[in-house]
Scaffold this motif. Structure first.
Motif, PDB file in Angstrom:
ATOM      1  N   VAL A  93       1.010  -1.115  -0.231  1.00 50.18           N
ATOM      2  CA  VAL A  93       0.054  -0.302  -0.166  1.00 50.18           C
ATOM      3  C   VAL A  93       0.832   1.317   0.394  1.00 50.18           C
ATOM      4  O   VAL A  93       1.325   1.443   1.240  1.00 50.18           O
ATOM      5  CB  VAL A  93      -0.986  -0.018   1.454  1.00 50.18           C
ATOM      6  N   PRO A  94       0.970   2.107  -1.220  1.00 51.58           N
ATOM      7  CA  PRO A  94       1.750   2.905  -1.567  1.00 51.58           C
ATOM      8  C   PRO A  94       1.318   4.680  -0.444  1.00 51.58           C
ATOM      9  O   PRO A  94       2.273   4.904   0.438  1.00 51.58           O
ATOM     10  CB  PRO A  94       2.563   3.522  -2.256  1.00 51.58           C
ATOM     11  N   ALA A  95      -0.075   4.781  -0.225  1.00 53.65           N
ATOM     12  CA  ALA A  95      -0.782   5.533   0.192  1.00 53.65           C
ATOM     13  C   ALA A  95      -1.845   5.508   1.265  1.00 53.65           C
ATOM     14  O   ALA A  95      -2.262   4.285  -0.279  1.00 53.65           O
ATOM     15  CB  ALA A  95      -0.672   6.556  -0.272  1.00 53.65           C
ATOM     16  N   VAL A  96      -2.499   5.862   1.909  1.00 47.83           N
ATOM     17  CA  VAL A  96      -4.348   5.809   2.385  1.00 47.83           C
ATOM     18  C   VAL A  96      -4.685   6.554   1.367  1.00 47.83           C
ATOM     19  O   VAL A  96      -4.599   8.171   2.037  1.00 47.83           O
ATOM     20  CB  VAL A  96      -4.587   5.362   3.371  1.00 47.83           C
ATOM     21  N   ILE A  97      -6.022   6.795   1.005  1.00 50.90           N
ATOM     22  CA  ILE A  97      -7.179   7.970   0.683  1.00 50.90           C
ATOM     23  C   ILE A  97      -7.754   7.344   1.516  1.00 50.90           C
ATOM     24  O   ILE A  97      -8.563   6.915   2.088  1.00 50.90           O
ATOM     25  CB  ILE A  97      -7.326   7.787  -1.083  1.00 50.90           C
ATOM     26  N   THR A  98      -8.479   9.064   2.694  1.00 50.28           N
ATOM     27  CA  THR A  98      -9.454   9.040   3.223  1.00 50.28           C
ATOM     28  C   THR A  98      -9.826   9.934   3.109  1.00 50.28           C
ATOM     29  O   THR A  98     -10.070  11.312   3.137  1.00 50.28           O
ATOM     30  CB  THR A  98      -8.608   8.934   4.818  1.00 50.28           C
ATOM     31  N   ASP A 172      -6.302  20.900  -3.230  1.00 52.26           N
ATOM     32  CA  ASP A 172      -5.800  21.046  -4.838  1.00 52.26           C
ATOM     33  C   ASP A 172      -5.039  19.834  -4.790  1.00 52.26           C
ATOM     34  O   ASP A 172      -4.911  18.341  -5.620  1.00 52.26           O
ATOM     35  CB  ASP A 172      -5.272  22.041  -5.410  1.00 52.26           C
ATOM     36  N   GLU A 173      -3.917  19.252  -4.451  1.00 52.51           N
ATOM     37  CA  GLU A 173      -2.904  18.885  -4.340  1.00 52.51           C
ATOM     38  C   GLU A 173      -3.250  17.442  -3.445  1.00 52.51           C
ATOM     39  O   GLU A 173      -3.159  16.776  -4.404  1.00 52.51           O
ATOM     40  CB  GLU A 173      -1.407  19.181  -2.963  1.00 52.51           C
ATOM     41  N   THR A 179      -5.861  11.283  -7.679  1.00 51.26           N
ATOM     42  CA  THR A 179      -6.369  11.083  -8.950  1.00 51.26           C
ATOM     43  C   THR A 179      -5.171  10.099  -9.447  1.00 51.26           C
ATOM     44  O   THR A 179      -5.556   8.506  -9.990  1.00 51.26           O
ATOM     45  CB  THR A 179      -6.781  12.078  -9.996  1.00 51.26           C
ATOM     46  N   ALA A 180      -4.082  10.049  -9.250  1.00 52.28           N
ATOM     47  CA  ALA A 180      -3.003   9.236  -9.602  1.00 52.28           C
ATOM     48  C   ALA A 180      -2.702   8.255  -8.991  1.00 52.28           C
ATOM     49  O   ALA A 180      -2.707   7.200  -9.674  1.00 52.28           O
ATOM     50  CB  ALA A 180      -1.595  10.335  -9.376  1.00 52.28           C
ATOM     51  N   LEU A 181      -3.333   8.206  -7.820  1.00 48.32           N
ATOM     52  CA  LEU A 181      -3.149   6.623  -6.862  1.00 48.32           C
ATOM     53  C   LEU A 181      -4.065   5.838  -7.437  1.00 48.32           C
ATOM     54  O   LEU A 181      -4.054   4.759  -7.887  1.00 48.32           O
ATOM     55  CB  LEU A 181      -3.272   7.053  -4.994  1.00 48.32           C
ATOM     56  N   SER A 182      -5.082   6.836  -7.650  1.00 46.11           N
ATOM     57  CA  SER A 182      -7.009   5.838  -7.939  1.00 46.11           C
ATOM     58  C   SER A 182      -5.938   4.965  -9.351  1.00 46.11           C
ATOM     59  O   SER A 182      -6.595   3.680  -9.785  1.00 46.11           O
ATOM     60  CB  SER A 182      -7.548   6.460  -7.906  1.00 46.11           C
ATOM     61  N   GLN A 183      -5.292   5.688 -10.084  1.00 47.63           N
ATOM     62  CA  GLN A 183      -5.569   5.271 -11.538  1.00 47.63           C
ATOM     63  C   GLN A 183      -3.991   4.804 -11.728  1.00 47.63           C
ATOM     64  O   GLN A 183      -3.902   4.161 -12.667  1.00 47.63           O
ATOM     65  CB  GLN A 183      -5.114   6.381 -12.242  1.00 47.63           C
ATOM     66  N   ALA A 184      -3.237   4.327 -10.856  1.00 46.06           N
ATOM     67  CA  ALA A 184      -1.791   3.919 -10.668  1.00 46.06           C
ATOM     68  C   ALA A 184      -1.920   1.944  -9.672  1.00 46.06           C
ATOM     69  O   ALA A 184      -0.844   1.865 -10.053  1.00 46.06           O
ATOM     70  CB  ALA A 184      -1.283   4.230 -10.976  1.00 46.06           C
ATOM     71  N   ALA A 201     -16.329  10.669  -3.493  1.00 49.03           N
ATOM     72  CA  ALA A 201     -16.862   9.090  -4.359  1.00 49.03           C
ATOM     73  C   ALA A 201     -17.055   8.896  -5.969  1.00 49.03           C
ATOM     74  O   ALA A 201     -16.575   7.346  -5.776  1.00 49.03           O
ATOM     75  CB  ALA A 201     -17.795   9.515  -4.067  1.00 49.03           C
ATOM     76  N   GLY A 202     -16.040   9.330  -6.194  1.00 47.52           N
ATOM     77  CA  GLY A 202     -15.893   9.280  -7.473  1.00 47.52           C
ATOM     78  C   GLY A 202     -14.515   8.382  -7.828  1.00 47.52           C
ATOM     79  O   GLY A 202     -14.223   8.092  -8.823  1.00 47.52           O
ATOM     80  N   PHE A 203     -13.409   8.287  -6.721  1.00 49.23           N
ATOM     81  CA  PHE A 203     -12.143   7.675  -7.021  1.00 49.23           C
ATOM     82  C   PHE A 203     -12.526   6.166  -7.546  1.00 49.23           C
ATOM     83  O   PHE A 203     -11.778   5.298  -7.894  1.00 49.23           O
ATOM     84  CB  PHE A 203     -11.486   7.591  -5.866  1.00 49.23           C
ATOM     85  N   PRO A 204     -13.213   5.530  -6.307  1.00 50.63           N
ATOM     86  CA  PRO A 204     -13.965   4.386  -6.410  1.00 50.63           C
ATOM     87  C   PRO A 204     -13.916   4.047  -8.330  1.00 50.63           C
ATOM     88  O   PRO A 204     -13.291   2.947  -8.365  1.00 50.63           O
ATOM     89  CB  PRO A 204     -15.492   3.426  -5.700  1.00 50.63           C
ATOM     90  N   MET A 205     -14.818   4.403  -8.731  1.00 52.18           N
ATOM     91  CA  MET A 205     -15.359   4.707  -9.773  1.00 52.18           C
ATOM     92  C   MET A 205     -13.768   4.609 -11.092  1.00 52.18           C
ATOM     93  O   MET A 205     -14.183   3.724 -11.775  1.00 52.18           O
ATOM     94  CB  MET A 205     -16.699   5.307 -10.744  1.00 52.18           C
ATOM     95  N   MET A 206     -13.187   5.758 -11.040  1.00 54.51           N
ATOM     96  CA  MET A 206     -11.741   6.188 -11.541  1.00 54.51           C
ATOM     97  C   MET A 206     -11.105   5.036 -11.217  1.00 54.51           C
ATOM     98  O   MET A 206     -10.187   4.858 -12.730  1.00 54.51           O
ATOM     99  CB  MET A 206     -11.439   7.508 -10.684  1.00 54.51           C
TER     100      MET A 206
END
Ligand code: OAD
Ligand code: ZN
Length: 246
Positions: A93-98, A172-173, A179-184, A201-206
Motif C-alpha cells: 500500500v503506497p498511501a491511503v486516501i481518506t 488541490d494537491e 487521482t494519480a493513486l487511483s489510476q495507478a 466518491a468518484g475515486f472508486p469508479m476512477m
C-alpha cells in the motif's frame, strides 16, 4: 467466502490503494455521519459560506467540536486501520486516501505524507484567510476567554478546524495525488463509506475505469456496489482483523 476472496485479491495485487470513510473508525468510538445515531442524524451540517458569514455559526461549529474532544482524544486505531498499516509496512500500500478527519491512519503507523486527507483534519485548526495553523488548545482558550470563536492573530479572518466543509474548495494537491493513486493501483478497496459525497466518491469508479479491481467493504449497501468486483457487507474490524500483521 468474501474474506477468502479478499485475501486472494490482496495476495495477487501489486499496488493496493485503500479509500476509507467514517465506518472504519466507528469501532474506535467515533460516530459516522449517516447511520442511525450518526452526526448528520443529530446536527445539520454548517456549510462553509455560513461559517464565513456568521459569528454565531462559528460559535456553534466550535461548540460542537469541543463537545467531541474527549471522543477524538481517546480514540485509538481499530483493526481496519491496523490491517492497512500492516499492508503499508509490507510495501503493498503506497498511501491511503481518506475522507476521515480523525488522524487515526497516522496514529496506526502511516507517515503523514502517505495519508491523503480529502476532507482535512480535525485535530488542529487553520485560519481560512492566510492558512496559519493553530493548536486546538489555543482556540479553546480564546473561546473560553471571549465567549466567542476567535479570529487569526495575523490576518483577523476566522479560524476553523482544518477540515473541509460542504461548499468549501477541495484541497488541490490531495485531489491530484488521489487521482494519480487511483489510476495507478491494481486493487482499490473502499472501506466504510456510503459513497454519496462527491467528488470523493468518484475515486472508486476512477480506479475501476483505469483497470483496477474494486472491492467495497461496508455494513450497508452503497451507491456503487454494482460496479464492484467484490462486495463484503460485513463489519470492517471482523473483515480486516485477519490482515493485521506486524
Ligand atoms: P457515512 O456515515 O456516510 O457512511 C459510513 C458507512 O460506514 C455507512 O454506510 C455504515 O453502514 C458503514 N459502517 C459504519 N460502521 C461500520 C462497521 N463497523 N463495519 C462496516 N461498515 C460500517 O460516512 P462517509 O461515507 O465517510 O464529509 O461520509 C462521507 C463524508 O460525508 C464525510 O467525509 C463527511 C460527511 O459529510 C464532509 O463533511 C465534507
Ligand atoms: Zn490568518
Amino acid at each position: 467466502s468474501g474474506i477468502e476472496r479478499l485475501g486472494d485479491m490482496i495476495a495477487e495485487a501489486r499496488t493496493i490503494v485503500p479509500f476509507t470513510g467514517a465506518g472504519i473508525s466507528t469501532e474506535c468510538g467515533i460516530p459516522d455521519f449517516r447511520s442511525p445515531g450518526g452526526i448528520w442524524t443529530r446536527n445539520r451540517p454548517i456549510p462553509f459560506d455560513e461559517f464565513v458569514a456568521s459569528q454565531s455559526a462559528r460559535d456553534e461549529s466550535w461548540r460542537r467540536r469541543f463537545a467531541m474532544e474527549e471522543v477524538f482524544a481517546a480514540a485509538k486505531p481499530g483493526r481496519g486501520h491496523r490491517a492497512l498499516a500492516s499492508l503499508y509496512r509490507a510495501g503493498k500500500v503506497p498511501a491511503v486516501i481518506t475522507q476521515n478527519i480523525d488522524n487515526l491512519h497516522q496514529a496506526s503507523g502511516f507517515a503523514p505524507k502517505h495519508v491523503i486527507e480529502l476532507h482535512g483534519n480535525t485535530t488542529y485548526a487553520r485560519c481560512i484567510g492566510c492558512g496559519q495553523d493553530y493548536p486546538l488548545d489555543w482556540v479553546k482558550r480564546r473561546f473560553d476567554g471571549d465567549g466567542a470563536a476567535p479570529n487569526c492573530t495575523a490576518c483577523d479572518e476566522p479560524v476553523k478546524t482544518a477540515t473541509i466543509s460542504f461548499g468549501q474548495m477541495m484541497p488541490d494537491e490531495e485531489m491530484q495525488r488521489a487521482t494519480a493513486l487511483s489510476q495507478a493501483c491494481d486493487l482499490f478497496i473502499a472501506i466504510g463509506s456510503s459513497l454519496v459525497v462527491w467528488p470523493a466518491a468518484g475515486f472508486p469508479m476512477m480506479a475501476k475505469r483505469a483497470g483496477a479491481r474494486l472491492v467495497i467493504i461496508n455494513r450497508e449497501p452503497t451507491e456503487q456496489d454494482d460496479i464492484a468486483d467484490l462486495v463484503i457487507h460485513h463489519d470492517i474490524g471482523e473483515t480486516l482483523g485477519p490482515f493485521v500483521g506486524n
